[in-house]
Structure formats: C-alpha cells, structure tokens
Design an enzyme around this catalytic site. Sequence first.
Site, PDB file in Angstrom:
ATOM      1  N   GLU A   1       0.846  -1.196   0.000  1.00 12.61           N
ATOM      2  CA  GLU A   1       0.000   0.000   0.000  1.00 12.61           C
ATOM      3  C   GLU A   1       0.877   1.240   0.000  1.00 12.61           C
ATOM      4  O   GLU A   1       1.944   1.233   0.611  1.00 12.61           O
ATOM      5  CB  GLU A   1      -0.866   0.024   1.276  1.00 12.61           C
ATOM      6  CG  GLU A   1      -1.719  -1.205   1.448  1.00 12.61           C
ATOM      7  CD  GLU A   1      -2.438  -1.242   2.804  1.00 12.61           C
ATOM      8  OE1 GLU A   1      -2.279  -0.287   3.596  1.00 12.61           O
ATOM      9  OE2 GLU A   1      -3.129  -2.229   3.050  1.00 12.61           O
TER      10      GLU A   1
ATOM     11  N   LYS B   1       2.354   4.444   1.392  1.00 14.44           N
ATOM     12  CA  LYS B   1       2.396   4.964   2.761  1.00 14.44           C
ATOM     13  C   LYS B   1       2.006   6.429   2.695  1.00 14.44           C
ATOM     14  O   LYS B   1       2.753   7.270   2.184  1.00 14.44           O
ATOM     15  CB  LYS B   1       3.783   4.797   3.375  1.00 14.44           C
ATOM     16  CG  LYS B   1       3.805   5.177   4.849  1.00 14.44           C
ATOM     17  CD  LYS B   1       5.079   4.703   5.520  1.00 14.44           C
ATOM     18  CE  LYS B   1       4.993   4.841   7.031  1.00 14.44           C
ATOM     19  NZ  LYS B   1       4.851   6.227   7.480  1.00 14.44           N
TER      20      LYS B   1
ATOM     21  N   ASP C   1       1.168  10.159   3.703  1.00 16.37           N
ATOM     22  CA  ASP C   1       1.809  11.070   4.653  1.00 16.37           C
ATOM     23  C   ASP C   1       0.756  12.005   5.242  1.00 16.37           C
ATOM     24  O   ASP C   1       0.635  13.161   4.855  1.00 16.37           O
ATOM     25  CB  ASP C   1       2.915  11.856   3.944  1.00 16.37           C
ATOM     26  CG  ASP C   1       3.882  12.454   4.938  1.00 16.37           C
ATOM     27  OD1 ASP C   1       3.757  12.166   6.141  1.00 16.37           O
ATOM     28  OD2 ASP C   1       4.756  13.219   4.508  1.00 16.37           O
TER      29      ASP C   1
ATOM     30  N   TYR D   1      -7.152   1.695   5.984  1.00 13.38           N
ATOM     31  CA  TYR D   1      -6.239   0.616   5.609  1.00 13.38           C
ATOM     32  C   TYR D   1      -6.066  -0.484   6.663  1.00 13.38           C
ATOM     33  O   TYR D   1      -5.306  -1.413   6.456  1.00 13.38           O
ATOM     34  CB  TYR D   1      -4.873   1.169   5.201  1.00 13.38           C
ATOM     35  CG  TYR D   1      -4.288   2.176   6.189  1.00 13.38           C
ATOM     36  CD1 TYR D   1      -3.959   1.818   7.492  1.00 13.38           C
ATOM     37  CD2 TYR D   1      -4.051   3.482   5.794  1.00 13.38           C
ATOM     38  CE1 TYR D   1      -3.420   2.729   8.378  1.00 13.38           C
ATOM     39  CE2 TYR D   1      -3.507   4.416   6.678  1.00 13.38           C
ATOM     40  CZ  TYR D   1      -3.198   4.033   7.960  1.00 13.38           C
ATOM     41  OH  TYR D   1      -2.676   4.931   8.842  1.00 13.38           O
TER      42      TYR D   1
ATOM     43  N   LYS E   1      10.798   3.225   3.089  1.00 18.16           N
ATOM     44  CA  LYS E   1      10.772   4.682   3.026  1.00 18.16           C
ATOM     45  C   LYS E   1      11.399   5.174   1.726  1.00 18.16           C
ATOM     46  O   LYS E   1      12.520   4.791   1.386  1.00 18.16           O
ATOM     47  CB  LYS E   1      11.542   5.284   4.214  1.00 18.16           C
ATOM     48  CG  LYS E   1      10.917   4.966   5.572  1.00 18.16           C
ATOM     49  CD  LYS E   1       9.511   5.553   5.737  1.00 18.16           C
ATOM     50  CE  LYS E   1       9.530   7.008   6.085  1.00 18.16           C
ATOM     51  NZ  LYS E   1       9.659   7.322   7.486  1.00 18.16           N
TER      52      LYS E   1
ATOM     53  N   CYS F   1      22.536  46.818 -10.087  1.00 15.43           N
ATOM     54  CA  CYS F   1      22.935  45.520 -10.597  1.00 15.43           C
ATOM     55  C   CYS F   1      24.208  45.074  -9.891  1.00 15.43           C
ATOM     56  O   CYS F   1      25.201  45.807  -9.888  1.00 15.43           O
ATOM     57  CB  CYS F   1      23.158  45.613 -12.102  1.00 15.43           C
ATOM     58  SG  CYS F   1      23.912  44.117 -12.779  1.00 15.43           S
TER      59      CYS F   1
ATOM     60  N   CYS G   1      27.159  44.896 -12.903  1.00 13.01           N
ATOM     61  CA  CYS G   1      27.711  46.062 -13.605  1.00 13.01           C
ATOM     62  C   CYS G   1      27.492  47.366 -12.861  1.00 13.01           C
ATOM     63  O   CYS G   1      28.011  48.407 -13.258  1.00 13.01           O
ATOM     64  CB  CYS G   1      27.157  46.144 -15.020  1.00 13.01           C
ATOM     65  SG  CYS G   1      25.447  46.709 -15.089  1.00 13.01           S
TER      66      CYS G   1
ATOM     67  N   CYS H   1      18.195  45.034 -14.347  1.00 11.43           N
ATOM     68  CA  CYS H   1      19.392  45.839 -14.575  1.00 11.43           C
ATOM     69  C   CYS H   1      19.211  46.598 -15.874  1.00 11.43           C
ATOM     70  O   CYS H   1      18.833  46.032 -16.900  1.00 11.43           O
ATOM     71  CB  CYS H   1      20.614  44.930 -14.657  1.00 11.43           C
ATOM     72  SG  CYS H   1      22.015  45.707 -15.477  1.00 11.43           S
TER      73      CYS H   1
ATOM     74  N   CYS I   1      25.844  45.335 -19.734  1.00 10.91           N
ATOM     75  CA  CYS I   1      26.070  44.547 -18.515  1.00 10.91           C
ATOM     76  C   CYS I   1      26.638  43.174 -18.897  1.00 10.91           C
ATOM     77  O   CYS I   1      26.029  42.446 -19.681  1.00 10.91           O
ATOM     78  CB  CYS I   1      24.760  44.369 -17.754  1.00 10.91           C
ATOM     79  SG  CYS I   1      24.927  43.244 -16.351  1.00 10.91           S
TER      80      CYS I   1
END
Length: 613
Positions: A113, A115, A117, A225, A312, A406, A409, A424, A429
Amino acid sequence: MGASIPDEIERLRRELNEANWRYYVLDAPTISDAEYDRLLRRLERLEAEHPDLVTADSPTRRVGAPPAERFARVEHAVPMLSLSDVFDERELAEFDARVRKLLGRDEIDYVCEPKLDGLAIELTYEDGLFTRGSTRGDGFAGEDVTANLRTLRSVPLRLRPEGAPRLLEARGEVLLLKKDFARMNEQREEAGEPAFVNPRNAAAGSLRQLDPAVTARRPLSLFLYEIGRASREFPTHWEKLAALRDLGLRVNPRNRRCRGLAAVLDYVRETAARRNDEPYEIDGVVVKVDSEDERRRLGFVSRAPRWAVAYKLPPQEEATRVESIDVNVGRTGALTPVARLKPVFVGGVTVSNATLHNENELRRKDVRVGDTVLVRRAGDVIPEIVSVVLEKRPPDARPFVFPDRCPVCGSAAPRPEGEAIARCLGVSCPAKLREGLLHFASRPALDIRGLGDQLAAQLVESGRVREFADLYALDEEALLGLPRMAEKSAGNLLVAIAASKATTLPRFLYAIGVPGVGEATARLLAQAFPSLRALLDASEEALQRVRDVGPALAREIRTFFAEEQNRRALQHLLDAGVRPEAPPAATRGGVFAGRTLVLTGALSSMTREQAKA
Ligand code: IVH
C-alpha cells in the site's frame, strides 16, 4: 401531491449518502456539487420544519457540534502501532527473508500500500452507526475528534447496510490532496494568515481544531487501511480491505496483493516512479503480510509488528543552512535572489542552491543568511525553500537587503511600479551579455555546440565578445588564449560557429532575445513576415495581426526593433554572414496537418530538435 414528508426525507438522505459513496468510495461521481447542495438544502429545510424527524446519521448532522474546550482522551482497545522502516531494496529483502524463515515458507503473500503522509485516525462504528473518531495519539490513547471527523463527507455516518458488523474500528489516514493544500494556502495568504508548511501539517492542524466548523471548511480526505477491533474475522488483509470498501469506507485503489519479494519490488519501483504524479503525498510503501493467521504467528517486537514494514522513499524535504544569498542577473536583466545552501541530499539529488524567485518572495519567506530552512525537491521540479525554521534562527541574523543596483555592472536596477521583478538597465552589462550569449547558442536558437557556461563567461570577461556578432570574428588564436581551451575543442567550436550562419528565421528571431518572443511566437512571426527586413519595419498594427501577439507584445517587439543599438547589432550579424532563411512554406496536408504533437524524453533515432524540424 407526491410522497409524504417522512418518505421524502428518507429519499433525500438515501440520495445524499449514495452520492457521497459514489464520489468518495467509488471515485465515480454521478451528481454535480450544485445538485448535491440543492438536495442537502431541501433536506435541511424539511428537518427544520419537522425536528422530530431528525436522526443522528442524517447528512445534515455533519456540522453542528459546538466548539470544544479541549479534546477528551480516547483509549485504543487495540493499540495503534508504528512500523519499522527499511530504506533500500536490500533491507526489504532481509525483511522478506526473516518472515519466510519464521513462517517456514518459500514465498509470502503480501499486500502493498502507498504509505500516506497524513495523520492516523480510528473510526468506530457500532451497529453500523459512526459513534466515535479518534487520533492515533501515542498509539495507546489519542484524542476524541468525533465532531471533526463527522464533517468529512468521506466519513459515512452510517455503514452500508449489507453485513455491517456490530462493532468495527476502522483505521486509516486523514490527509490533504496536493491541490487542496495549494488552494488552501493561497486563500490563507490572501487572508493574511500564515501558510502551512506541508500537506501533512495542514491536515493535522485542520483535524485538531476545537471548533468543528473550522474543520468543516478544510478539504480533508481519508483512506482506510486497517481494522482494530471488529465483531467479524477476516482470513486475510486483502479481504479486510474489500470488506471496508463494501461497507462504504474509502480504500486506496493503489493497494495491491503481491506474491513474493519480486512482485513487492516491482510495486515499490512503480510507486517511486509515480510518486510525484499521485494526487497526495506519499513517503513510502507499506508492505504487509496478507494472511491474518501468519500475522498472529509472527507477532510483535516492542511497538512494531513483525509482519509489516515501511519502505521509506527518499525524503523530498530536508532542513539545511543558508550560507549566503546571491543575486543573479539573467539575460533580460532580471535580478533573481538565490540562496546558497549547505549541500543537502533531498528528492534524490544533492541541492546547494535554491531560487528565491524575486524580492517579494524573499521578503515573504524572510529568508536570512544563517537561517535553517526546509528545502523541498519533488521530481524534476527546481529545488525550493519551503519555509524558515524560526526556532533555529541565529540571534544576529539580519533581514536581507535587496540591492537597487545591478550586482554585476553597478547600473541602476529599478523595479517598475506593480511588477515583481527588478531589472538591470545597463546596456553592456556583462551578466546580461553572458546569459544572452548562452541563449543565442542554445539548441532551439543557433545551436552552437560547445559554447557553454564557462566559455560564455570567459568570452565576455576577456572582452572578446561584446555583442553576438563578435562570435563570428573569433579564430583559433583568440580561443587558444582562453584558459583551459584545447586545440581540438577550439576547432570544433569554430566549425559549430561557422555552421550556425546558415539558420532559419524563426531560430534567429528566438536567438536574438526579443522580449516576450519564445520559440512559438518566433515561428508565427516568421510565417507572417518572411524576411528580417519586413519584420524590422513592421508596424504595431501589422504585428498585432499575428496570432498570439497582443498589443503589449506588439509594442515590446516594435520598441526592440526601433532601438538603434539593436538594429546595429542585427546588421553586424548579417555583415558577419549570418543568413536567417525563411523556412519553406508550411506544407498543407500530410500526416501531421492540423495536429499538435508534443515531444518529450529521449528519442531513439534522432534528437528532439531534429524531430521538431
Ligand atoms: S498500517 C501496524 N498502512 O504509518 C501497522 N500505516 O508508522 C499500522 N501509514 O501511524 C499502520 N499509510 O499513520 C499503515 N497504508 C498504510 C499507511 C500507514 C500511512 C502511517 C500511519 C501509521 C504509520 C506507521
């Protein structure tokens, strides 16, 4: 007039219960939400007019209990145990070997099944009626959350009549679907409430509300379950699951009976591969011995059964430390804050950077250097910082100050009113140029193999490339002057650069980085304007006639082509010999006519670029 009031009430209840059952247990709804609400309101009205006809299991009685001061304690007659964990296939094989040895059998029937959470709960039914709901708590005693669990439409207030046992303690997991979690957090944010960190916490928080009316508004889901006590025996777990389902309780359709370790391993691999596509979070696979008789023979060690194990899957969230926060500058000048992390293994890869998207996002999460943060990576999704663990914030951590210039630059980098992204403004640049160069050379653009991150940076930093056209002036000598450049790769690169001169108009338009013009729009533009010249001079009105080009984009494109610097850079590319040809007129008919095709994954006989062409 038709049926009597008691008959109509009875019919409404039957229809509502049936609708719930079809929706939650069979996963095959037959009436719309609106229709459900209509029936429920009608029933509410009839019951209000005839209070003597109200029963405890009426679908109208889900909400209504007053807020509690605290939860009463509930002892579990059969303790709700935990599972021992295994972390890889070898450990799973050891579990199987142990079970086989203890039972003296060559092959074991298991049930696998997902698992889930969420939060473990128990539902008690007496003579088919839902009488109590409790949390797992410490396994021996939990909290009485009956009033809250009643508000879940997936909890039947009465079991389906056929063969309902006198007593049934059904066990399962309350959880939030990913989509419901996302929606709930959006709403919380809009309301100025703190977002939940993950679906598990949100589910737990929602169920453990003293006011059931609050729980009623949370879209909690449920799967059953296991069974605690029952006035009926089941020879196998599989039959137990079937019985739960027949009684009207929701059982996960992903559960599967597996004969022997090989089948279990198949299931584990499938589940791992599908994990991110499931509508809910799973953190592993529970592998259970199917036969109840064998379970009794295997028994328990301390608080976990010997007959089951949790495999797991690698965690998708981990805690780590923010070592610094950098601000990256992209091709369009967009300033993106990035957290540099103490490397952490999460979602199957080692993560050391996580984007913080933009200034607002950074402020909202208030991530600071030195903070411990939860990092999440699910599937192929870019790693993300979920939240800061405030309890671990160092006392001297200061809020991050977002730069107004920036960082590469030094040009101004303002954030236009109402926009999330600061950009910028520097015309030359180096960061923008480097990113622009990478885009120019990328596969769907001019496809210059060998021009990667490092090389782009070196070409810009050394001043050899100040605009795209400079690429075509590079020679072997210039390239060999760069650090770590070998003769062979220099030769290959020059060939690739020369080959890129013969290209198509759509690729070219995409490559030069017109704001807002992606691959698809570039193709449409090239269809409408078969030469670069025609496009350079196209008016906003003419541009808007192209599919997908609205007024805002038309203006962007117009502004881009009107800019003197851009026109010069394009002329330099043409002067360097780059020839963007209009693609052959789209052929009518043929097998692909009128179809949308999506190419994903690796193809066996060609690259995706070739297949697209
Ligand atoms: S069976 C003795 N089945 O895992 C076996 N548990 O570590 C009792 N869980 O507290 C549990 N999905 O919250 C079982 N399909 C599943 C499960 C499941 C999630 C959780 C449950 C339990 C914990 C045990």
